[in-house]
Design a protein around this motif. Structure first.
Motif, PDB file in Angstrom:
ATOM      1  N   GLN A 680       0.812  -1.215   0.000  1.00  0.00           N
ATOM      2  CA  GLN A 680       0.000   0.000   0.000  1.00  0.00           C
ATOM      3  C   GLN A 680       0.850   1.272   0.000  1.00  0.00           C
ATOM      4  OE1 GLN A 680      -3.135   0.054   2.974  1.00  0.00           O
ATOM      5  NE2 GLN A 680      -3.430  -2.162   2.810  1.00  0.00           N
ATOM      6  N   ARG A 681       2.153   1.130  -0.008  1.00  0.00           N
ATOM      7  CA  ARG A 681       3.019   2.302   0.006  1.00  0.00           C
ATOM      8  C   ARG A 681       3.028   2.953  -1.376  1.00  0.00           C
ATOM      9  NH1 ARG A 681       8.078  -0.371   3.425  1.00  0.00           N
ATOM     10  NH2 ARG A 681       6.859  -0.755   5.332  1.00  0.00           N
ATOM     11  N   PRO A 682       3.110   4.277  -1.422  1.00  0.00           N
ATOM     12  CA  PRO A 682       3.025   4.967  -2.717  1.00  0.00           C
ATOM     13  C   PRO A 682       4.203   4.643  -3.617  1.00  0.00           C
ATOM     14  CG  PRO A 682       3.656   6.492  -0.971  1.00  0.00           C
ATOM     15  CD  PRO A 682       3.273   5.211  -0.295  1.00  0.00           C
ATOM     16  N   LYS A 683       3.891   4.564  -4.909  1.00  0.00           N
ATOM     17  CA  LYS A 683       4.913   4.284  -5.916  1.00  0.00           C
ATOM     18  C   LYS A 683       4.909   5.427  -6.922  1.00  0.00           C
ATOM     19  CE  LYS A 683       4.002  -0.672  -5.451  1.00  0.00           C
ATOM     20  NZ  LYS A 683       2.885  -0.479  -4.481  1.00  0.00           N
ATOM     21  N   GLY A 684       5.999   6.146  -7.016  1.00  0.00           N
ATOM     22  CA  GLY A 684       6.095   7.247  -7.956  1.00  0.00           C
ATOM     23  C   GLY A 684       5.626   8.560  -7.350  1.00  0.00           C
ATOM     24  N   THR A 685       6.068   9.654  -7.973  1.00  0.00           N
ATOM     25  CA  THR A 685       5.809  10.987  -7.420  1.00  0.00           C
ATOM     26  C   THR A 685       4.331  11.301  -7.326  1.00  0.00           C
ATOM     27  OG1 THR A 685       7.933  11.781  -8.288  1.00  0.00           O
ATOM     28  CG2 THR A 685       6.290  13.448  -7.721  1.00  0.00           C
ATOM     29  N   GLN A 686       3.555  11.031  -8.372  1.00  0.00           N
ATOM     30  CA  GLN A 686       2.138  11.394  -8.338  1.00  0.00           C
ATOM     31  C   GLN A 686       1.392  10.662  -7.229  1.00  0.00           C
ATOM     32  OE1 GLN A 686       0.377  13.883 -10.410  1.00  0.00           O
ATOM     33  NE2 GLN A 686      -0.629  13.545  -8.441  1.00  0.00           N
ATOM     34  N   GLU A 687       1.679   9.396  -7.052  1.00  0.00           N
ATOM     35  CA  GLU A 687       1.023   8.642  -5.986  1.00  0.00           C
ATOM     36  C   GLU A 687       1.469   9.141  -4.613  1.00  0.00           C
ATOM     37  OE1 GLU A 687       0.384   3.946  -4.793  1.00  0.00           O
ATOM     38  OE2 GLU A 687       0.878   4.490  -6.866  1.00  0.00           O
TER      39      GLU A 687
END
Length: 752
Positions: A680-687
């Motif tokens: 569930q951790r964000p992947k990439g700048t937008q996320e």
């Protein structure tokens, strides 16, 4: 090997190579200035090798740019004159991307060492070789086989927890004249330019002779490594389209290459092939290097050419000395400092808690060139404990100027009951506990310790809050003769020149305030106040980057040791010291691109408010005026790239949220991220941006979507939908972004 090759991929962050044999060939350079070698070839006995600084045999890597063509060319070179060589691969399936070039590598499977007899070229797709496998590959090369291999040397060393030159591939290819180093290659848009034929200046063995010619004013021969690259003859290299030669300073490239060689050339007692180059370097040292020592008042510059390279050779020679022959490095008296000969050498027992990882201060100082003996119980000799001399761990090899020897912190594993060590530089003495030992100790539910006895060192000024008495500090300890001192608690350790504590009357009050800072930093982060190990601040005459930088330890310049040890100055607030502590509390989940120098400053502001009773005023810190920054940003259309490139503009956005909702939402969100499952951790700048906006909105019980829009920070419609049921908040005076402005999008931060 470079025919029809313009550019090759750079998987991850490749490492670098040092070429110490005159026969080694630099193939591809990185984008540094001066450049480092990232691919090289060399004869090795009757065989040939090509070494790369990352794995290049995966089809995804081979598909990028001209990588497959480059690897295929290397394989044909490794095969020599054979028209239909038999190519095999160990450690991976056969790469499909090489088949169009006529390379069909047969995968050998798990029992590959017994299937090399009729092969011509071996592709090594694994860096984790056993001693038996190393021996099998050496036999293959000895009978004339060619080998292509690659690894990320710094990464492999970190995973294996051993020095780069002791990793399996480094040991295997040591006789080739090519050494793996611990450097990081500089890439350009994810790849390396291969359009220009590297000149011989990238070969360190050749560079020494050329630098001597230059230093003595001798004419530079046409074929010298320092000669400008010559134009290719029209038909000399069929298929080449290299374009104009790359514009690099050949002299500085030679200095860099020579410096890398003296650091990484193997001991000729272990690798006889290295004797020729080592003998040449020793001859040059005896002729030219007397008195070439980096000092704070007379630094050694990269432009010093041969002097710089030979200074590096001198430093490397001292680092290789065995304890029985070791002596003080000439520059040690200037830095880190000398100990008077009549200062008593003592023996001290230190009880080291095994549940606390990393460095443990002993309150002792090892004089430069002076042997010390460390004794531990026999049953602790296999635990991985180590002794370190010197806290100044910043490596300066890459810098243009050296004010001290580039590496003056040395460590030795305590793998026997008694270990004798000598540092040519001297320094404070530490016992290191590996993380795995500390984890095991904590799991045991007990508090195990190990008794370490250190003999031959001198006492240093050392104060531990709650342990050292004020009377003994004032009457004796602060005047001890070692040049460095430490002030410590269980949460923070300050390492400063001893001269800064000679007049310090009340270290307890100072360190109690430092403890309050560390506690406040923990509170904002939402973690327990009890630290697994103390933060460390170390002052140094020269550091590897910036005015200060975070890490273990946090590094500062010498002038920072004054406010660090003055309670009145600390209470006024020290933005830089707080800023680096903030870096040590950051997490990439909520620190997206462009905010690396922003979210750390939440700690600067928080510590100013909670511990110093003051507020952040940008003008007071040299960070510029709020109104001016905003006016310029607004007039420019509030472009996100500018927001990302101006940390103190972006910090105002975070500050507006704090001014309305307080610090609690930030702490709540930090804790929330810490509990996130990996998937569930964000992947990439937008996320990262979307999750930060959504989670912070919920913690504030208000939608921050319009607020992010007004600031020009891009969020997706999906993120807006997640907070649409919350009441909207917008700070007073902040107007919506001009609808005619280009939409906010993710891009590369604009550099000012």
């Amino acid at each position: 090997m470079l025919a029809s090759v313009h550019r090759i991929a750079a998987p991850g962050t490749p490492g670098t190579l040092a070429l110490w044999s005159p026969d080694a060939i630099p193939l591809v350079l990185d984008g540094s200035n001066p450049p480092s070698v990232v691919a090289a070839a060399s004869p090795m006995g009757k065989g040939r090798v090509v070494l790369l600084t990352h794995s290049y045999l995966d089809d995804r890597v081979l598909a990028a740019d001209d990588t497959a063509r480059f690897i295929a060319n290397c394989i044909w070179w490794l095969a020599g004159a054979k028209d239909a060589p038999k190519v095999v691969i160990a450690g991976a399936p056969s790469p499909r991307r090489l088949k169009p070039a006529g390379i069909d590598a047969k995968s050998l499977g798990s029992d590959w060492t017994s299937r090399l007899d009729d092969a011509d070229v071996l592709l090594l797709a694994t860096a984790n070789l056993s001693d038996d496998e190393i021996a099998a590959v050496r036999r293959f090369i000895a009978r004339g086989g060619g080998v292509l291999a690659g690894m990320c040397p710094w990464g492999t060393a970190q995973v294996r927890r051993e020095p780069v030159d002791r990793t399996p591939l480094a040991r295997l290819f040591a006789p080739s004249g090519i050494a793996f180093t611990d450097g990081y290659a500089r890439t350009d848009r994810g790849g390396f330019d291969a359009c220009t034929l590297p000149t011989p200046s990238s070969n360190g063995a050749l560079a020494f002779d050329a630098l001597e010619d230059f230093a003595l004013g001798r004419a530079v021969p046409r074929d010298s490594p320092l000669a400008p690259p010559q134009p290719l003859e029209p038909d000399a290299h069929a298929g080449h389209d290299h374009g104009p030669p790359r514009k690099v300073d050949e002299t500085q490239t030679a200095v860099h290459a020579a410096t890398e060689v003296v650091r990484w050339i193997p001991d000729w007692n272990e690798v006889p092939e290295a004797q020729r180059t080592m003998s040449r370097i020793e001859s040059l040292r005896s002729t030219h290097s007397r008195g070439i020592v980096p000092r704070p008042e007379s630094p050694i510059q990269r432009q010093d050419g041969l002097g710089r390279a030979l200074a590096a050779a001198e430093i490397a020679a001292f680092a290789r000395m065995q304890p029985a022959a070791a002596r003080a490095y000439p520059g040690a008296r200037d830095y880190p400092g000398e100990v008077a000969r009549d200062t008593p050498r003592i023996e001290r027992e230190c009880r080291v808690p095994l549940a606390v990882p990393r460095w443990h201060s002993t309150g002792l100082y090892a004089p430069a060139g002076g042997p010390i003996r460390i004794s531990i119980p026999p049953d602790a000799s296999g635990a991985g404990l180590a002794v370190r001399i010197g806290p100044h761990t910043d490596s300066l090899w890459h810098l243009d100027s050296w004010q001290r020897a580039p590496d003056i912190s040395l460590a030795w594993t305590l793998d026997s009951a008694q270990t004798d060590v000598v540092s040519p530089y001297g320094g404070l003495v530490y016992i290191e506990v590996p993380e795995r030992i500390a984890i095991e100790a904590r799991r045991s539910g007990e508090s195990p310790t190990v008794l370490v006895t250190i003999a031959g060192a001198v006492e240093a000024p050392y104060f531990k809050l709650g342990v050292t008495s004020a009377d003994e500090w004032r009457s004796r300890i602060r005047t001890l003769g070692a040049p460095w001192a430490e002030l410590a608690t269980d949460k923070v350790v300050l390492t400063v020149p001893a001269s800064e504590v000679r007049e310090l009357d009340d270290p307890a009050a100072l360190m109690a305030f430092w403890d309050s800072l560390i506690d406040a930093a923990s509170d904002l982060r939402g973690i327990p106040r009890d630290r697994p190990f103390p933060h460390r601040y170390v002052a140094d005459v020269q550091i590897s980057a910036g005015y200060m930088h975070a890490g273990y330890p946090i590094m500062t310049h010498l002038d920072a040791s004054i406010p660090m040890t003055r309670l009145d100055q600390m209470r006024k607030g020290q933005w830089g010291l707080f800023h680096e502590l903030g870096h040590n509390h950051q997490d990439s989940m909520w620190t997206f691109e462009g905010t690396g120098e922003v979210t750390c400053n939440l700690w600067s502001i928080y510590l100013l408010e909670t511990c110093c009773g003051t507020t952040w005023e940008p003008g007071n810190e040299g960070h510029g005026n709020r109104e001016r920054r905003w006016a310029e940003y607004d007039a420019d259309g509030r472009p996100f790239g500018k927001w990302q490139s101006d940390p103190f503009l972006a910090l105002q956005m975070y500050e507006q949220v704090k001014n309305r909702f307080g610090w609690q939402p930030f702490t709540a969100v930090f804790r929330e991220y810490d509990r996130l499952p990996r998937d569930q951790r964000p992947k990439g700048t937008q996320e990262q941006i979307d999750q930060w906006m959504v989670r912070l909105s919920r913690a504030c019980s208000h939608s921050l979507a319009p607020f992010f829009d007004a600031w020009g920070v891009p969020i997706t419609d999906g993120a807006r939908a997640e907070v649409k049921d919350l009441p909207v908040w917008m700070p007073e005076g902040l107007t919506p972004r001009d609808a005619s402005a280009p939409p906010a999008t993710i891009g590369r931060p604009r550099r000012g």
